[in-house]
Design an enzyme around this catalytic site. Structure first.
Site, PDB file in Angstrom:
ATOM      1  N   HIS A 232       0.797  -1.234   0.000  1.00 54.24           N
ATOM      2  CA  HIS A 232       0.000   0.000   0.000  1.00 54.24           C
ATOM      3  C   HIS A 232       0.821   1.272   0.000  1.00 54.24           C
ATOM      4  O   HIS A 232       0.270   2.360  -0.124  1.00 54.24           O
ATOM      5  CB  HIS A 232      -0.951   0.028   1.200  1.00 54.24           C
ATOM      6  CG  HIS A 232      -0.250   0.327   2.496  1.00 54.24           C
ATOM      7  ND1 HIS A 232       0.321  -0.644   3.257  1.00 54.24           N
ATOM      8  CD2 HIS A 232      -0.030   1.502   3.147  1.00 54.24           C
ATOM      9  CE1 HIS A 232       0.867  -0.092   4.329  1.00 54.24           C
ATOM     10  NE2 HIS A 232       0.673   1.208   4.287  1.00 54.24           N
TER      11      HIS A 232
HETATM   12  C1  UD1 Z   1      -2.039   5.987   5.157  1.00 51.50           C
HETATM   13  C2  UD1 Z   1      -0.768   6.588   5.741  1.00 51.50           C
HETATM   14  C3  UD1 Z   1       0.348   5.552   5.716  1.00 51.50           C
HETATM   15  C4  UD1 Z   1      -0.080   4.266   6.400  1.00 51.50           C
HETATM   16  C5  UD1 Z   1      -1.403   3.788   5.810  1.00 51.50           C
HETATM   17  C6  UD1 Z   1      -1.887   2.605   6.597  1.00 51.50           C
HETATM   18  C7  UD1 Z   1      -0.427   8.993   5.363  1.00 51.50           C
HETATM   19  C8  UD1 Z   1       0.317  10.002   4.596  1.00 51.50           C
HETATM   20  N1  UD1 Z   1      -0.312   7.722   4.950  1.00 51.50           N
HETATM   21  O1  UD1 Z   1      -1.793   5.687   3.804  1.00 51.50           O
HETATM   22  O2  UD1 Z   1       1.470   6.059   6.414  1.00 51.50           O
HETATM   23  O3  UD1 Z   1       0.909   3.301   6.191  1.00 51.50           O
HETATM   24  O4  UD1 Z   1      -2.379   4.823   5.889  1.00 51.50           O
HETATM   25  O5  UD1 Z   1      -2.809   1.838   5.924  1.00 51.50           O
HETATM   26  O6  UD1 Z   1      -1.094   9.335   6.306  1.00 51.50           O
HETATM   27  N2  UD1 Z   1      -9.226   4.599   0.957  1.00 51.50           N
HETATM   28  C9  UD1 Z   1     -10.450   3.987   0.883  1.00 51.50           C
HETATM   29  N3  UD1 Z   1     -11.015   3.562   2.059  1.00 51.50           N
HETATM   30  C10 UD1 Z   1     -10.443   3.735   3.273  1.00 51.50           C
HETATM   31  C11 UD1 Z   1      -9.198   4.360   3.327  1.00 51.50           C
HETATM   32  C12 UD1 Z   1      -8.597   4.791   2.178  1.00 51.50           C
HETATM   33  O7  UD1 Z   1     -11.022   3.812  -0.188  1.00 51.50           O
HETATM   34  O8  UD1 Z   1     -11.016   3.320   4.292  1.00 51.50           O
HETATM   35  C13 UD1 Z   1      -8.580   5.031  -0.310  1.00 51.50           C
HETATM   36  C14 UD1 Z   1      -8.969   6.450  -0.702  1.00 51.50           C
HETATM   37  O9  UD1 Z   1      -9.079   6.492  -2.080  1.00 51.50           O
HETATM   38  C15 UD1 Z   1      -7.776   7.265  -0.290  1.00 51.50           C
HETATM   39  C16 UD1 Z   1      -6.624   6.272  -0.504  1.00 51.50           C
HETATM   40  O10 UD1 Z   1      -7.171   5.007  -0.151  1.00 51.50           O
HETATM   41  O11 UD1 Z   1      -7.634   8.432  -1.030  1.00 51.50           O
HETATM   42  C17 UD1 Z   1      -5.398   6.538   0.317  1.00 51.50           C
HETATM   43  O12 UD1 Z   1      -5.729   6.709   1.690  1.00 51.50           O
HETATM   44  P1  UD1 Z   1      -4.828   7.654   2.636  1.00 51.50           P
HETATM   45  O13 UD1 Z   1      -5.360   7.589   4.006  1.00 51.50           O
HETATM   46  O14 UD1 Z   1      -4.645   8.972   1.999  1.00 51.50           O
HETATM   47  O15 UD1 Z   1      -3.418   6.983   2.545  1.00 51.50           O
HETATM   48  P2  UD1 Z   1      -2.965   5.488   2.776  1.00 51.50           P
HETATM   49  O16 UD1 Z   1      -2.346   5.015   1.529  1.00 51.50           O
HETATM   50  O17 UD1 Z   1      -4.080   4.699   3.348  1.00 51.50           O
HETATM   51  N1  UDP Z   2      -3.700  -5.143   8.950  1.00 55.88           N
HETATM   52  C1  UDP Z   2      -4.951  -5.718   9.079  1.00 55.88           C
HETATM   53  N2  UDP Z   2      -5.586  -6.130   7.942  1.00 55.88           N
HETATM   54  C2  UDP Z   2      -5.033  -6.019   6.709  1.00 55.88           C
HETATM   55  C3  UDP Z   2      -3.740  -5.454   6.607  1.00 55.88           C
HETATM   56  C4  UDP Z   2      -3.106  -5.009   7.755  1.00 55.88           C
HETATM   57  O1  UDP Z   2      -5.472  -5.861  10.185  1.00 55.88           O
HETATM   58  O2  UDP Z   2      -5.679  -6.405   5.723  1.00 55.88           O
HETATM   59  C5  UDP Z   2      -3.042  -4.669  10.192  1.00 55.88           C
HETATM   60  C6  UDP Z   2      -1.678  -5.246  10.398  1.00 55.88           C
HETATM   61  O3  UDP Z   2      -1.762  -6.509  11.010  1.00 55.88           O
HETATM   62  C7  UDP Z   2      -1.040  -4.186  11.275  1.00 55.88           C
HETATM   63  C8  UDP Z   2      -1.620  -2.902  10.757  1.00 55.88           C
HETATM   64  O4  UDP Z   2      -2.827  -3.273  10.080  1.00 55.88           O
HETATM   65  O5  UDP Z   2      -1.414  -4.364  12.633  1.00 55.88           O
HETATM   66  C9  UDP Z   2      -0.655  -2.292   9.788  1.00 55.88           C
HETATM   67  O6  UDP Z   2      -1.272  -1.327   9.050  1.00 55.88           O
HETATM   68  P1  UDP Z   2      -0.807  -0.909   7.588  1.00 55.88           P
HETATM   69  O7  UDP Z   2      -0.021  -1.982   6.947  1.00 55.88           O
HETATM   70  O8  UDP Z   2      -2.033  -0.447   6.911  1.00 55.88           O
HETATM   71  O9  UDP Z   2       0.055   0.394   7.884  1.00 55.88           O
HETATM   72  P2  UDP Z   2       1.582   0.670   8.260  1.00 55.88           P
HETATM   73  O10 UDP Z   2       1.946  -0.163   9.420  1.00 55.88           O
HETATM   74  O11 UDP Z   2       2.389   0.397   7.030  1.00 55.88           O
HETATM   75  O12 UDP Z   2       1.602   2.133   8.550  1.00 55.88           O
END
Ligand code: UD1
Ligand code: UDP
Length: 373
Positions: A219
Site C-alpha cells: 500500500h
Molecule cells: C495511510 C498513511 C500511511 C499508512 C497507511 C496505513 C499517510 C500520509 N499515509 O496511507 O502512512 O501506512 O495509511 O494503511 O497518512 N481509501 C479507501 N477507504 C479507506 C481508506 C482509504 O477507499 O477506508 C482510499 C482512498 O481512495 C484514499 C486512498 O485510499 O484516497 C489513500 O488513503 P490515505 O489515508 O490517503 O493513505 P494510505 O495510503 O491509506
Molecule cells: N492489517 C490488518 N488487515 C489487513 C492489513 C493489515 O489488520 O488487511 C493490520 C496489520 O496486522 C497491522 C496494521 O494493520 O497491525 C498495519 O497497518 P498498515 O499496513 O495499513 O500500515 P503501516 O503499518 O504500514 O503504517
C-alpha cells in the site's frame, strides 16, 4: 482529574491505540483515586468498515467521541482540514495531553493543533527514521517528534536517532521526555493472539489454499504510485503464486490503482482487507510475508515468520540486522530470490527486539507521573 485527547484515523493507529486505551482502563481500575478521562477523536482518514469499524469492534476500542470524516483527497487538504477541526475540539475539551500515534497525516494534524494551543503532545512510536524525505511518513514523523513533549520510542535505535538530531532528555519545559518503552504493536500481538478467531470467510480461503501460502500486503505510495515498481512487484507475486499461493488482502489505495490501470492479477489470491483477528490468523499460518507495511514487518517477526520487505529502506533496521527481514525494493529478481531463500531459512526468533509487552502500561505510567504528580 486528567484528560487525554487521543487522535487516530488510519488502520495501524487503531491497533496501537487499542493497547494504550486498554492500559489506561487498567490503570484507572487500580488507582480509583486518580481520575483519567480519554476522549477519542477519529479523523476519518480510513473509513471503510474493514479499514476502521472492524478494529474498534474486535479490539474493543472505546467508540470515538468525535468522527471528523476527513478521508481521501490530497495530503495538504486532508491535513489542513483535520488541523482546523481538531483545534476546535481541543479548545472545547481543554485536555492535559494530546496522544498521537505513528506517522500519518492524522498524527501531524493532531500534534500541530495541540502544540499551537500549548497542550503537551505525547508521540507513541517516536524516533523512527527511514532517512527518505520523499516518504510522506518521514515528514510526518520528524515534524511530530519536533513538537512533542513525550517521545515514546519503541527501540533503542529510535532513541539514538532522536539524540542524533539534537534531542536531549530535558528541554525547555522541563517536562520533555525521551523514553524507550518498547513497541505497543508487540503488546497488541501478545494480547490478541489468544483471543483471535478467524472469520468464516477467511477460514474458507485458507481451506482453498490448503493452509500453505505466503501473505502479502502492498500500500505504500512509493510502490502504488510508481507504475514500474507496482508492476514489478505484482509480476513477482504472480510468479511466486505459481509455486505456492500468495494471499493478498488488498488495501483500497492499491485496489483503486490496479483497477484504474487495469493491471491483471491472475494467480494471486486477492481478498478484501481483513480485520486484526484474521490478520493474526494469516500471520500465524503463513510460510512467510512479503510486505511494504511498517507494522506487518514487525508482526512477521512476532509470529516467527521470515519477512521480505518490498521497500528500499526500513525504519525497523534491527529486523534486517538480525536476518529476520530482507530488503528487496521492487526488484523482480531480488523478490524471487529472497522468497526462495526464505523458504529454506532457519531463524531463531528468541531474541526480544521490541520490549517486554508492557509498552502501553509504561506510557500511561509516565504520563500520569507528570500530569497528576
Ligand atoms: C495511510 C498513511 C500511511 C499508512 C497507511 C496505513 C499517510 C500520509 N499515509 O496511507 O502512512 O501506512 O495509511 O494503511 O497518512 N481509501 C479507501 N477507504 C479507506 C481508506 C482509504 O477507499 O477506508 C482510499 C482512498 O481512495 C484514499 C486512498 O485510499 O484516497 C489513500 O488513503 P490515505 O489515508 O490517503 O493513505 P494510505 O495510503 O491509506
Ligand atoms: N492489517 C490488518 N488487515 C489487513 C492489513 C493489515 O489488520 O488487511 C493490520 C496489520 O496486522 C497491522 C496494521 O494493520 O497491525 C498495519 O497497518 P498498515 O499496513 O495499513 O500500515 P503501516 O503499518 O504500514 O503504517
Amino acid at each position: 482529574m486528567m484528560k487525554i485527547v487521543t487522535i487516530i484515523g488510519a488502520r495501524p493507529q487503531f491497533v496501537k491505540a487499542a493497547v494504550v486505551s486498554r492500559a489506561l482502563d487498567f490503570f484507572a481500575e487500580r488507582h480509583r483515586n486518580k481520575q483519567i478521562n480519554e476522549v477519542i477523536v477519529h479523523t476519518g482518514q480510513h473509513y471503510d468498515t474493514n479499514m476502521s469499524d472492524i478494529f474498534f469492534a474486535e479490539m474493543q476500542i472505546p467508540k470515538p467521541h468525535y468522527n471528523l470524516h476527513m478521508g481521501g483527497g490530497y495530503h495538504g487538504v486532508m491535513t489542513g482540514q483535520m488541523l482546523a477541526k481538531i483545534e476546535e475540539i481541543l479548545l472545547e475539551e481543554k485536555p492535559d495531553v494530546v496522544l498521537v500515534y505513528g506517522d500519518t497525516n492524522s498524527t501531524i494534524a493532531g500534534a500541530l493543533a495541540a502544540v499551537k494551543l500549548h497542550i503537551p503532545v505525547a508521540h507513541v512510536e517516536s524516533g523512527l527514521r527511514s532517512f527518505n524525505m520523499r516518504m510522506p511518513e518521514e515528514v510526518n514523523r520528524i515534524l511530530t517528534d519536533r513538537i512533542s513533549s513525550w517521545l515514546f520510542c519503541p527501540t533503542k535505535k529510535a532513541v539514538n536517532n532522536l539524540q542524533g538530531e539534537g534531542f536531549m532528555r530535558k528541554e525547555m519545559t522541563g517536562k520533555y521526555l525521551i523514553e524507550n518503552v518498547g513497541d505497543v504493536m508487540y503488546d497488541a500481538a501478545l494480547f490478541y493472539k489468544d483471543i483471535a478467531q478467524p472469520s468464516e470467510t477467511l477460514s474458507n480461503v485458507l481451506k482453498e489454499v490448503n493452509y500453505k501460502f505466503y501473505l502479502a500486503t502492498i500500500h505504500r505510495a512509493e510502490n502504488t504510485d510508481d507504475m514500474v515498481r507496482l508492476k514489478n512487484i505484482i509480476k513477482a507475486l504472480e510468479c511466486i503464486s505459481r509455486n505456492i499461493p500468495v494471499i493478498l488482502p488488498l488495501h483500497p489505495r492499491t485496489r483503486n490503482i490496479i483497477q484504474q490501470y487495469n493491471i491483471q492479477l491472475d494467480n494471486i489470491k486477492v481478498i478484501d482487507p481483513v480485520g486484526y483477528f484474521d490478520m493474526i490468523t494469516l500471520l500465524e499460518q503463513c510460510q512467510g510475508v512479503l510486505t511494504d507495511s511498517g507494522g506487518v514487518q514487525k508482526e512477521a517477526y512476532f509470529f516467527c515468520k521470515p519477512c521480505i520487505t518490498l521497500r528500499d529502506e526500513t525504519e525497523w533496521v534491527e529486523l534486517v540486522e538480525h536476518g529476520y527481514n530482507v530488503l528487496v525494493g521492487a526488484d523482480y529478481d531480488k523478490i524471487l530470490q529472497a522468497q526462495k531463500e526464505s523458504s529454506a531459512k532457519q531463524l531463531d526468533f528468541s531474541i526480544k527486539l521490541y520490549g517486554d509487552g508492557t509498552a502501553g502500561d509504561k506510557i500511561i505510567q509516565k504520563i500520569v507521573e507528570v500530569v497528576l504528580k
